[in-house]
Design an enzyme around this catalytic site. Structure first.
Site, PDB file in Angstrom:
ATOM      1  N   CYS A 179      44.870  22.981  37.550  1.00  0.00           N
ATOM      2  CA  CYS A 179      44.423  23.234  36.053  1.00  0.00           C
ATOM      3  C   CYS A 179      42.858  23.603  36.145  1.00  0.00           C
ATOM      4  O   CYS A 179      42.438  24.434  35.449  1.00  0.00           O
ATOM      5  CB  CYS A 179      45.075  22.567  34.964  1.00  0.00           C
ATOM      6  SG  CYS A 179      46.634  22.483  34.763  1.00  0.00           S
ATOM      7  N   CYS A 330      50.462  50.335  37.116  1.00  0.00           N
ATOM      8  CA  CYS A 330      50.944  51.207  35.789  1.00  0.00           C
ATOM      9  C   CYS A 330      49.954  52.226  35.755  1.00  0.00           C
ATOM     10  O   CYS A 330      49.254  52.807  36.576  1.00  0.00           O
ATOM     11  CB  CYS A 330      51.221  50.138  34.855  1.00  0.00           C
ATOM     12  SG  CYS A 330      49.757  49.424  34.033  1.00  0.00           S
TER      13      CYS A 330
END
Ligand SMILES: [Zn+2]
Length: 366
Positions: A179, A330
């Site tokens: 993290c 995309c």
């Protein structure tokens, strides 16, 4: 009631809506980056009873995004510091602090006394456990996550829509950096947590109330913000009929803590159209646009898997091995990031997406 005048004046709220908030209860799991803004807005709005669960203490590195805390709170349990801050903000609000980690053992005891649950955690292990527990005990779950500049919020409620496992069937495998390596701008957590507060308020008002007032909770809808360009998108999510959790009999759902991993970090690499072109033949290209968009040009040999299909159907990636390099694209590079993040979550180890999408590809390589 002067305190709530600005929201009571809204036809969607009114005096009756305010009463509903007062009699509602919300449990926020995790008093960190997402929990801070969510809790502040819920207390300010007059939610009658708010629970918070966290086993961590305030650290100087939290202050960059966890706006509930001050420098003088360092070393204090987060739930204690948060309770004090929220009580100062709204003394009418009943705050219940649980200085413990949400676990398979305490899940039932924690969830059963609350109407709405907020997932304010930042790791997959907790997110899956919270989902499973909410399905098992029939609670609506306001989910939120941030991956770099991408924020996602949704509401899961078994019986009314899909669950988190309908979207992500299992915790990711493979290497997930810890993290501390994950970067985040505090305001990103602010946005996601604030949207979660808003969704929790809708759920606290109730589905019938929302329907009557034309409020649409994100139930079965995934809201995505890419803050690099500030483009937003909402995706319809579908219940997976073979979902191991929400298709099961609640009493058969076994709560288990998965191995610890960090959801805040994504391994998705941003690559330019030029660099992507150099990897043709070596990587599998996946086009996540809708079919009608393909007329504007395609990358040769790219597989076509629309984003909704990719997110909702685990089998859509078929027989692509998880160690195969994959490049997602995309139109403009927004949806591809979500698609690529999903592949990382499914355990793919070498995932990139093309910055700027096919538009950039055409500009640079035409
Ligand atoms: Zn499910």
């Amino acid at each position: 009631m002067n305190r709530y005048a600005r929201q009571i004046v809204l036809p969607e709220m009114g005096q009756e809506g305010q009463e509903r908030l007062k009699s509602a209860s919300v449990l926020c799991i995790g008093a960190g980056g997402l929990g801070s803004p969510a809790l502040l807005y819920l207390a300010a709005a007059g939610v009658g009873r708010i629970g918070l669960v966290d086993d961590d203490a305030v650290d100087i590195s939290n202050l960059q995004r966890q706006v509930l805390f001050k420098e003088t709170d360092q070393g204090t349990p987060k739930v204690e510091a948060a309770k004090a801050a929220l009580a100062e903000l709204n003394s009418e609000c009943q705050i219940e602090a649980y200085f413990e980690r949400f676990s398979a053992e305490n899940a039932e005891a924690l969830l059963k006394n609350y109407d709405v649950i907020i997932d304010g955690t930042d790791n997959f292990s907790s997110k899956f456990l919270i989902n499973d527990a909410c399905v098992k005990f029939g609670k609506p779950l306001v989910y939120g996550s941030i991956l770099g500049f991408v924020a996602q919020v949704s509401v899961f409620w078994a019986g009314h829509g899909p669950c988190y496992r309908c979207l992500y069937p299992k915790p990711p495998s493979g290497h997930i950096p810890n993290c501390a390596e994950a970067g985040v701008i505090g305001a990103m957590a602010g946005i996601a947590g604030t949207v979660q507060a808003l969704e929790a308020i809708k759920m606290a008002l109730g589905l019938e109330w929302c329907k009557e007032k034309n409020l649409e909770p994100l139930l079965g809808t995934l809201w995505i913000l890419d803050a690099r360009s500030m483009q937003t998108k909402t995706l319809k999510l579908h219940k997976r009929h073979q979902c191991a959790v929400c298709s099961a009999n609640p009493s058969d759902i076994v709560l288990e803590q998965a191995e610890e991993s960090c959801a805040a970090k994504t391994d998705v690499k941003n690559i330019s159209a030029e660099d992507a072109a150099k990897r043709m033949g070596k990587a599998v290209f996946i086009d996540v646009r809708e079919a009608h968009e393909l007329v504007s040009g395609r990358i040769p040999k790219a597989l076509h898997i629309p984003l909704d299909t990719l997110l909702s159907n685990e089998d859509s990636v078929g027989d692509i091995a998880s160690d195969t390099p994959v490049i997602v694209y995309c139109q403009h590079g927004i949806r591809s990031f979500s698609g690529a993040s999903h592949l990382v979550a499914l355990g793919f180890r070498d995932v990139a997406h093309i910055t700027g999408g096919i538009v950039r590809w055409k500009d640079e390589l035409a």
